[in-house]
Design an enzyme around this catalytic site. Structure first.
Site, PDB file in Angstrom:
ATOM      1  N   GLY A  68      34.724 -48.998 -91.829  1.00  0.00           N
ATOM      2  CA  GLY A  68      35.487 -49.776 -93.006  1.00  0.00           C
ATOM      3  C   GLY A  68      36.865 -49.853 -92.408  1.00  0.00           C
ATOM      4  N   GLY A  69      37.330 -48.411 -93.290  1.00  0.00           N
ATOM      5  CA  GLY A  69      38.614 -47.959 -93.297  1.00  0.00           C
ATOM      6  C   GLY A  69      39.719 -49.436 -93.165  1.00  0.00           C
ATOM      7  N   THR A  70      40.664 -48.693 -92.930  1.00  0.00           N
ATOM      8  CA  THR A  70      41.698 -49.690 -92.303  1.00  0.00           C
ATOM      9  C   THR A  70      41.739 -50.957 -91.874  1.00  0.00           C
ATOM     10  OG1 THR A  70      43.969 -48.468 -92.509  1.00  0.00           O
ATOM     11  CG2 THR A  70      44.654 -50.516 -92.593  1.00  0.00           C
ATOM     12  N   ALA A  71      41.452 -50.589 -90.454  1.00  0.00           N
ATOM     13  CA  ALA A  71      41.354 -52.328 -89.288  1.00  0.00           C
ATOM     14  C   ALA A  71      40.079 -52.913 -90.607  1.00  0.00           C
ATOM     15  CB  ALA A  71      40.633 -51.275 -88.540  1.00  0.00           C
ATOM     16  N   ILE A 124      48.755 -49.966 -86.743  1.00  0.00           N
ATOM     17  CA  ILE A 124      47.854 -50.876 -87.728  1.00  0.00           C
ATOM     18  C   ILE A 124      48.143 -52.316 -87.489  1.00  0.00           C
ATOM     19  CG2 ILE A 124      48.189 -51.415 -90.326  1.00  0.00           C
ATOM     20  CD1 ILE A 124      48.246 -48.955 -91.435  1.00  0.00           C
ATOM     21  N   GLU A 169      55.573 -45.788 -83.218  1.00  0.00           N
ATOM     22  CA  GLU A 169      56.700 -47.080 -83.906  1.00  0.00           C
ATOM     23  C   GLU A 169      55.469 -48.192 -85.082  1.00  0.00           C
ATOM     24  OE1 GLU A 169      59.079 -48.707 -83.587  1.00  0.00           O
ATOM     25  OE2 GLU A 169      60.677 -47.485 -82.423  1.00  0.00           O
ATOM     26  N   LEU A 177      40.661 -48.958 -83.691  1.00  0.00           N
ATOM     27  CA  LEU A 177      40.540 -48.092 -82.626  1.00  0.00           C
ATOM     28  C   LEU A 177      39.793 -48.042 -81.844  1.00  0.00           C
ATOM     29  CD1 LEU A 177      41.451 -44.381 -85.159  1.00  0.00           C
ATOM     30  CD2 LEU A 177      42.959 -45.251 -84.115  1.00  0.00           C
ATOM     31  N   LYS A 214      59.543 -48.473 -96.470  1.00  0.00           N
ATOM     32  CA  LYS A 214      60.103 -47.145 -95.328  1.00  0.00           C
ATOM     33  C   LYS A 214      61.464 -48.868 -94.769  1.00  0.00           C
ATOM     34  CE  LYS A 214      58.105 -47.261 -90.538  1.00  0.00           C
ATOM     35  NZ  LYS A 214      56.821 -46.933 -90.160  1.00  0.00           N
TER      36      LYS A 214
END
Length: 510
Positions: free
Chosen positions: A11-14, A348, A344, A335, A78
């Protein structure tokens, strides 16, 4: 035979970015079922708390409202990155810094660089950039009445990584019908053709699917452990290999900078990312140039903490990427695909780009993979190569001479042939759009202009016409006037965010 059952491993963001991209692309086909298998034993790495503006395109596409993002993920805005201490302090002053904003330095369309060079000046985009001046003043890029995903200058977000993944998960399940299975995968089986045939669960169960997306992070359960895809090591280009991570609470009334701070030190740099209730900080360094004890001591001093009770989380960083990202019926994202330090906000960025690329090139039938793989792998590899070039360039251009680390970055690292060619060309004339032939590079001419000339890169001047000089002068005056007006009208960033939350709380919005 049709590909119907898709597993996203992790799962996670990826994983949840992949679920939203694939869910949106394939949602019209009711025979397709997408399942995210997420372990409750594996923590989110959580260093990727910064984004770039392209994430807004994806969030809009997924149907996620900006208000939901702002409310549920401790989100702050941002406008770019502030680089501090990346040049020699004796030559440029101890407080030297420059900005890499997200907005173009030339909103009127005329590149002022040749005019600066003709006058014997190094271009200074801090003077001309509206976003840089507003960032330094701590102002919010949006007005109270700004439409969703729009502002006076371009922006992205800082987010709580865990909460951002949960937001993506809720959206994928509710909007696209993504299935969610909680379980720990310990390995995978392959069939006689080499394809992944089933996932082996900790419970002893085997789960079979037609296609697999490996979002299992550094473990890379399918791509590395099962398919044995070699890793392309880039540590000879980017020397940093370790990060210490620490979260720091914000005071309730503290100013909230609208930028990521990248503060250089003698063996790397420190990230300082403000989200609504805390700062996410990280100390990036090369273990060949600094011991862990010194890193902990230096990081503690930066945070104003006592070294005696300071125990930051340690992350080993292997810089590089997989030799192939799509092999047989498996694609690596996040990852599991590769890693480059988060200078930079590239983690994501690359995940979002390659997840979208996979969704647009997804095989609908068994046998389609062989025709689609080369295109995906070629574009993804080019994206990774150019991102590593861009990150390395920040170090290579530094004129710091106060440590072996900075000297090695300038003289002891290998530049890719393309980066070397570009730097040689840009010593003769400034970067132009046609230098970036691929529209699938993550960074373009304007990104390079900010970094090159923020780092005082030397470029030979050449003649320009009197008319162009006059036009440049007029544009410069107009930009200054626009910046002054916005600076008088926009709210401080923290004030804007807290007013938003207070107003919604008064309306009973959770």
């Amino acid at each position: 035979m049709k590909i119907k059952r898709i597993a996203i491993v992790g799962g996670g963001t990826a994983g949840w970015l992949a679920a939203n991209h694939l869910g949106r692309e394939l949602h019209g086909d009711r025979e397709v079922e997408i399942t995210v298998i997420e372990s409750d034993e594996v923590p989110i790495i959580g260093v990727g708390e910064g984004t770039v503006p392209s994430i807004k395109t994806s969030l809009r596409k997924f149907g996620i409202s900006e208000l939901d993002l702002l409310l549920s993920c401790e989100t702050t805005l941002k406008t770019g990155i502030k680089f501090s201490g990346w040049l020699d302090a004796q030559r440029h002053g101890a407080g030297h810094h420059y900005y890499h904003p997200f907005s173009t330095p030339f909103p009127e369309g005329l590149d002022l660089t040749p005019s600066w060079l003709l006058q014997g000046r190094r271009p200074d985009y801090q003077d001309v950039s509206i976003a840089a001046r507003l960032s330094e003043a701590g102002l919010c890029p949006k007005r109270i009445e700004s439409p969703p995903y729009e502002g006076e200058v371009d922006y992205a977000y800082h987010v709580n990584a865990y909460q951002f993944a949960r937001l993506l998960a809720r959206n994928a399940q509710a909007r696209f019908g993504i299935r969610h299975v909680v379980g720990t995968i310990i390995g995978a089986d392959r069939d006689e053709t080499g394809k992944v045939s089933a996932l082996r669960m900790k419970t002893g169960e085997r789960l079979g699917f037609d296609f697999y997306v490996d979002c299992s992070g550094f473990a890379s359960i399918l791509t590395q452990q099962t398919l044995r895809v070699p890793f392309v090591d880039k540590s000879h280009q980017v020397l940093t290999d370790t990060a210490l991570v620490q979260q720091v609470p914000f005071e309730a009334t503290a100013a909230i900078p609208p930028y990521t701070l990248a503060q250089a030190h003698r063996a790397g740099w420190i990230w300082d990312i403000p989200v609504l209730q805390r700062r996410g900080t990280g100390f990036v360094y090369s273990s060949r140039h600094m011991s862990e004890d010194e890193a902990v001591r230096t990081f503690a001093a930066y945070l104003g903490r006592s070294e005696a009770d300071f125990q930051p989380r340690k992350i080993r960083m292997q810089i590089g990427f997989r030799q192939q990202f799509w092999v047989s019926n498996c694609v690596a994202l996040g990852l599991a695909q590769g890693f480059v330090e988060p200078l930079e906000a590239t983690s994501i960025l690359l995940t979002d780009f390659t997840a979208d690329l996979l969704a647009k090139n997804f095989p609908r039938e068994h046998g389609d993979e062989a025709r689609l793989q080369p295109h995906f792998n070629r574009l993804a590899q080019n994206a990774w190569e150019r991102v590593i070039d861009f990150v390395q360039m920040h170090y290579h251009l530094s004129d710091r001479d106060d440590s072996a680390f900075w000297r090695d970055c300038r003289y002891g690292t290998h530049l890719s042939d393309l980066l070397q060619e570009r730097l040689d060309t840009w010593r003769l004339r400034p970067p132009i759009a046609s230098d970036f032939a691929s529209r699938f590079e993550m960074f373009n001419v304007e990104n390079f202009l900010y970094v090159l000339y923020g780092m005082k890169f030397p470029t030979r001047g050449f003649p320009v016409s009197p008319k162009e000089l006059d036009s440049s002068a007029a544009q410069f005056v107009g930009l200054q006037a626009c910046t002054d007006q916005l600076a008088s009208e926009l709210l401080p960033h923290g004030h804007w965010l807290r007013e938003l939350h207070a107003a919604l709380a008064a309306q009973g919005t959770p």
